[in-house]
Motif scaffolding. Structure first.
Motif, PDB file in Angstrom:
ATOM      1  N   LEU A 264       0.828  -1.206   0.000  1.00  0.00           N
ATOM      2  CA  LEU A 264       0.000   0.000   0.000  1.00  0.00           C
ATOM      3  C   LEU A 264       0.863   1.257   0.000  1.00  0.00           C
ATOM      4  CD1 LEU A 264      -2.786  -1.037   2.562  1.00  0.00           C
ATOM      5  CD2 LEU A 264      -3.045  -0.745   0.083  1.00  0.00           C
ATOM      6  N   ALA A 265       1.955   1.238   0.773  1.00  0.00           N
ATOM      7  CA  ALA A 265       2.852   2.392   0.819  1.00  0.00           C
ATOM      8  C   ALA A 265       3.498   2.620  -0.546  1.00  0.00           C
ATOM      9  CB  ALA A 265       3.925   2.185   1.883  1.00  0.00           C
ATOM     10  N   TYR A 266       3.936   1.527  -1.160  1.00  0.00           N
ATOM     11  CA  TYR A 266       4.561   1.629  -2.492  1.00  0.00           C
ATOM     12  C   TYR A 266       3.565   2.162  -3.518  1.00  0.00           C
ATOM     13  CZ  TYR A 266       6.470   0.214  -6.996  1.00  0.00           C
ATOM     14  OH  TYR A 266       6.896   0.206  -8.303  1.00  0.00           O
ATOM     15  N   GLU A 267       2.339   1.642  -3.484  1.00  0.00           N
ATOM     16  CA  GLU A 267       1.331   2.085  -4.450  1.00  0.00           C
ATOM     17  C   GLU A 267       0.970   3.550  -4.247  1.00  0.00           C
ATOM     18  OE1 GLU A 267      -1.820  -0.694  -3.878  1.00  0.00           O
ATOM     19  OE2 GLU A 267      -0.970  -2.184  -5.261  1.00  0.00           O
ATOM     20  N   LYS A 268       0.953   3.992  -2.983  1.00  0.00           N
ATOM     21  CA  LYS A 268       0.655   5.402  -2.702  1.00  0.00           C
ATOM     22  C   LYS A 268       1.750   6.295  -3.271  1.00  0.00           C
ATOM     23  CE  LYS A 268      -1.267   6.475   1.129  1.00  0.00           C
ATOM     24  NZ  LYS A 268      -1.577   6.710   2.560  1.00  0.00           N
ATOM     25  N   VAL A 269       2.996   5.895  -3.074  1.00  0.00           N
ATOM     26  CA  VAL A 269       4.118   6.675  -3.594  1.00  0.00           C
ATOM     27  C   VAL A 269       4.112   6.653  -5.122  1.00  0.00           C
ATOM     28  CG1 VAL A 269       6.635   6.750  -3.783  1.00  0.00           C
ATOM     29  CG2 VAL A 269       5.558   6.376  -1.559  1.00  0.00           C
ATOM     30  N   LYS A 270       3.836   5.476  -5.675  1.00  0.00           N
ATOM     31  CA  LYS A 270       3.813   5.332  -7.129  1.00  0.00           C
ATOM     32  C   LYS A 270       2.734   6.221  -7.740  1.00  0.00           C
ATOM     33  CE  LYS A 270       3.320   1.806 -10.747  1.00  0.00           C
ATOM     34  NZ  LYS A 270       3.037   0.371 -11.015  1.00  0.00           N
ATOM     35  N   SER A 271       1.563   6.255  -7.125  1.00  0.00           N
ATOM     36  CA  SER A 271       0.468   7.071  -7.660  1.00  0.00           C
ATOM     37  C   SER A 271       0.785   8.558  -7.555  1.00  0.00           C
ATOM     38  CB  SER A 271      -0.838   6.765  -6.922  1.00  0.00           C
ATOM     39  OG  SER A 271      -0.754   7.164  -5.562  1.00  0.00           O
ATOM     40  N   SER A 272       1.571   8.939  -6.523  1.00  0.00           N
ATOM     41  CA  SER A 272       1.925  10.351  -6.373  1.00  0.00           C
ATOM     42  C   SER A 272       2.955  10.781  -7.406  1.00  0.00           C
ATOM     43  CB  SER A 272       2.480  10.616  -4.970  1.00  0.00           C
ATOM     44  OG  SER A 272       3.752  10.009  -4.799  1.00  0.00           O
ATOM     45  N   ASN A 273       3.620   9.785  -8.009  1.00  0.00           N
ATOM     46  CA  ASN A 273       4.633  10.085  -9.022  1.00  0.00           C
ATOM     47  C   ASN A 273       4.124   9.865 -10.450  1.00  0.00           C
ATOM     48  OD1 ASN A 273       6.571  10.748  -7.109  1.00  0.00           O
ATOM     49  ND2 ASN A 273       7.257   8.643  -6.907  1.00  0.00           N
ATOM     50  N   VAL A 274       2.817   9.672 -10.605  1.00  0.00           N
ATOM     51  CA  VAL A 274       2.251   9.457 -11.936  1.00  0.00           C
ATOM     52  C   VAL A 274       2.412  10.719 -12.779  1.00  0.00           C
ATOM     53  CG1 VAL A 274       0.113   9.057 -13.194  1.00  0.00           C
ATOM     54  CG2 VAL A 274       0.609   7.719 -11.165  1.00  0.00           C
ATOM     55  N   ALA A 275       2.780  10.535 -14.013  1.00  0.00           N
ATOM     56  CA  ALA A 275       3.017  11.679 -14.896  1.00  0.00           C
ATOM     57  C   ALA A 275       1.725  12.439 -15.162  1.00  0.00           C
ATOM     58  CB  ALA A 275       3.619  11.187 -16.210  1.00  0.00           C
ATOM     59  N   PRO A 276       1.798  13.762 -15.251  1.00  0.00           N
ATOM     60  CA  PRO A 276       0.629  14.571 -15.614  1.00  0.00           C
ATOM     61  C   PRO A 276       0.159  14.216 -17.027  1.00  0.00           C
ATOM     62  CG  PRO A 276       2.378  15.934 -14.674  1.00  0.00           C
ATOM     63  CD  PRO A 276       2.966  14.579 -14.913  1.00  0.00           C
ATOM     64  N   GLN A 277      -1.070  14.610 -17.342  1.00  0.00           N
ATOM     65  CA  GLN A 277      -1.653  14.277 -18.640  1.00  0.00           C
ATOM     66  C   GLN A 277      -0.850  14.840 -19.807  1.00  0.00           C
ATOM     67  OE1 GLN A 277      -4.213  12.224 -19.541  1.00  0.00           O
ATOM     68  NE2 GLN A 277      -4.046  11.588 -17.399  1.00  0.00           N
ATOM     69  N   GLU A 278      -0.297  16.050 -19.652  1.00  0.00           N
ATOM     70  CA  GLU A 278       0.469  16.624 -20.760  1.00  0.00           C
ATOM     71  C   GLU A 278       1.747  15.819 -21.023  1.00  0.00           C
ATOM     72  OE1 GLU A 278       1.503  20.638 -19.973  1.00  0.00           O
ATOM     73  OE2 GLU A 278       2.849  20.187 -18.300  1.00  0.00           O
ATOM     74  N   VAL A 279       2.314  15.225 -19.972  1.00  0.00           N
ATOM     75  CA  VAL A 279       3.506  14.388 -20.146  1.00  0.00           C
ATOM     76  C   VAL A 279       3.136  13.100 -20.874  1.00  0.00           C
ATOM     77  CG1 VAL A 279       5.350  13.129 -18.972  1.00  0.00           C
ATOM     78  CG2 VAL A 279       4.603  15.356 -18.097  1.00  0.00           C
ATOM     79  N   ILE A 280       2.026  12.498 -20.468  1.00  0.00           N
ATOM     80  CA  ILE A 280       1.575  11.266 -21.112  1.00  0.00           C
ATOM     81  C   ILE A 280       1.263  11.507 -22.589  1.00  0.00           C
ATOM     82  CG2 ILE A 280      -0.258   9.521 -21.132  1.00  0.00           C
ATOM     83  CD1 ILE A 280      -0.473   9.882 -18.084  1.00  0.00           C
ATOM     84  N   LEU A 281       0.615  12.647 -22.873  1.00  0.00           N
ATOM     85  CA  LEU A 281       0.293  13.003 -24.269  1.00  0.00           C
ATOM     86  C   LEU A 281       1.578  13.229 -25.081  1.00  0.00           C
ATOM     87  CD1 LEU A 281      -1.651  13.738 -26.529  1.00  0.00           C
ATOM     88  CD2 LEU A 281      -1.815  16.055 -25.548  1.00  0.00           C
ATOM     89  N   ALA A 282       2.523  13.953 -24.480  1.00  0.00           N
ATOM     90  CA  ALA A 282       3.790  14.227 -25.171  1.00  0.00           C
ATOM     91  C   ALA A 282       4.534  12.928 -25.466  1.00  0.00           C
ATOM     92  CB  ALA A 282       4.664  15.158 -24.331  1.00  0.00           C
ATOM     93  N   ALA A 283       4.514  11.997 -24.509  1.00  0.00           N
ATOM     94  CA  ALA A 283       5.199  10.719 -24.707  1.00  0.00           C
ATOM     95  C   ALA A 283       4.547   9.925 -25.828  1.00  0.00           C
ATOM     96  CB  ALA A 283       5.181   9.919 -23.401  1.00  0.00           C
TER      97      ALA A 283
END
Length: 475
Positions: free
Chosen positions: A403-422
């Motif tokens: 749960l701790a790992y997933e919380k940290v991972k979700s906080s580091n998810v790329a913003p939508q503009e980054v996902i679109l650019a990628a």
């Protein structure tokens, strides 16, 4: 199962018989609401009344996960290097515990440590008073020859710890940090480059030999560096614990996470006073374990908790079931993380067996002259009952780490503009300008050269910060 465990808890010797049916029903509802409830019933019946008052809204209102985790840490600190645990009587593990309490400000983290660690702090206070007496009138040169009895440390650099404190304390110590981030941020602070503090702490977690050599051939050898860690932190700073690839290396998964998932501020009753006998059992058990299990030298052969064959088979079956679950995971990163977590938790389960067995032995003892009077054998044998309780703890901490790992991972998810650019970048046939006009469509209009330059700068920055996004296929 949750209700059954709590009903067994009620029927046991814990003091809950004085509570109303509505109070008990409220507790059952609360437990069913929590995503990952802590199994407080694993502890000895003689301290269940103590635990109940710590939890109670009429008492200290401390979250159960904080109570249970701090109890394990306190027992471990009291035991130190005096005991190891083994499944075969040969290979063994020391009972080190790193504990991290996670929750919002004022939710009971510091209060849990203050109350449960009270006997540990009392021992340290006695050491401090004795130190002042021993050092009275001595100069700095003479102080080097005076034994520095220590149990609790706060602010100390690794060179001082390895050279001056651990050699004088073969039983081990505990590092107490009000804010665990202070411990993490303090790693390698004396080094301008990549330091070795994390390697030192890795040695202490396994209680394996650590050798350091300084200028002038000054060599320091710690054969059994036992250093527990305990402290609290908040949800918002949790990602910092995973920085510098500490999740990839497995370093941070050596920390047992205990999270307050309800995110409520604690409301301790200011007029509440713990009944003397209830408080006595806890404090006396910790002090008895510490003082009765002396470790005067580093090469002293430790006593051993030996796990029965039946219990070892149960443990092996539990581990194998976890492995089977991990092996069918499709995402390689998730599989790697789950494997790293299990690698630490399965060792902790064996340590929990040792801790529960020793604490049970002490709390089972007769009271003689207002003192617990246990006899600790060189070899203590433990079986299915203790292993089942240890596995319940393992299940709890395994889930907490995920749960701790997933919380940290979700906080580091790329913003939508980054996902679109990628996604556009992966097409391989678009110029920076064309990508910019799509990615920045909702921004204030800029000239074509400015847009192209912004896209170039952002792509470089995003590729470093979100390498997985740009290195994987994005549908």
């Amino acid at each position: 199962m949750k209700n059954l465990n709590f009903e067994n808890f009620i029927k046991s010797k814990n003091g809950l018989s004085t509570y109303s049916n509505s109070d008990i029903q409220s507790e059952i509802i609360r437990r069913n609401r929590i995503e990952n409830p802590f199994p407080l019933h694993v502890f000895h019946p003689n301290i269940k009344s103590y635990i109940n008052f710590l939890c109670s809204k009429d008492g200290y209102d401390i979250p159960p996960s904080f109570i249970g985790t701090t109890l394990l840490s306190a027992y471990s600190t009291a035991i130190g290097t005096s005991y190891v645990v083994s499944t075969n009587g040969i290979d063994c593990l020391f009972l080190v515990v790193w504990a991290g309490l996670v929750g919002i400000s004022s939710c009971g983290k510091s209060l849990a440590i203050k109350k449960i660690y009270e006997p540990i702090f009392d021992i340290q206070d006695a050491f401090d008073i004795e130190w002042d007496k021993k050092c009275s009138g001595l100069n700095e040169g003479q102080l080097k020859d005076v034994k520095l009895d220590t149990l609790v440390i706060r602010d100390v650099h690794i060179p001082t710890l390895t050279k001056s404190i651990l050699p004088d304390n073969p039983k081990g110590i505990v590092k107490h940090a009000d804010e665990l981030l202070e411990w993490i941020n303090g790693l390698n602070q004396l080094s301008k480059k990549e330091g070795t503090d994390e390697q030192f702490y890795l040695s202490t977690w396994g209680c394996t030999p650590y050798t350091s050599i300084r200028a002038g051939k000054v060599k320091s050898v710690n054969r059994r560096p036992f250093v527990n860690i305990i402290g609290g932190t908040q949800h918002k700073v949790l990602p910092k614990f995973f920085d510098n690839n500490r999740d990839t290396s497995g370093f941070i998964f050596r920390l047992l996470f205990a999270t307050h998932h309800e995110d409520l501020i604690a409301k301790p009753n200011p007029t509440f006073k713990m009944p003397y006998k209830t408080d006595w059992y806890h404090n006396e058990s910790i002090k008895t374990i510490y003082h009765n299990l002396k470790v005067d030298k580093h090469d002293l052969i430790p006593k051993m908790v030996i796990i029965s064959k039946e219990a070892s088979e149960l443990y092996e079956n539990w581990v194998n079931s976890k492995i089977d679950t991990i092996n069918i995971m499709e995402d390689i990163d998730e599989k790697d993380t789950a494997s790293s977590i299990l690698g630490k938790i399965k060792e902790y389960v064996l340590r929990f067996c040792g801790i529960l067995a020793v604490s049970d032995k002490c709390l089972d003892a007769q009271i003689v002259n207002e003192k617990l009077n246990p006899y600790f054998n060189d070899k203590e044998y433990t079986g299915l009952n203790v292993m089942k309780r240890a596995i319940e703890l393992g299940e709890y901490y395994n889930k907490e780490a995920i749960l701790a790992y997933e919380k940290v991972k979700s906080s580091n998810v790329a913003p939508q503009e980054v996902i679109l650019a990628a996604k556009l970048f992966k097409q391989g046939n678009l110029s920076n300008l064309k990508m910019a006009k799509i990615v920045y469509a909702n921004q204030k209009p800029k000239s074509d050269p400015a847009l192209s330059k912004q896209m170039e700068r952002d792509l470089k920055k995003w590729m470093i910060k979100y390498p997985k996004i740009f290195g994987a296929n994005i549908n």
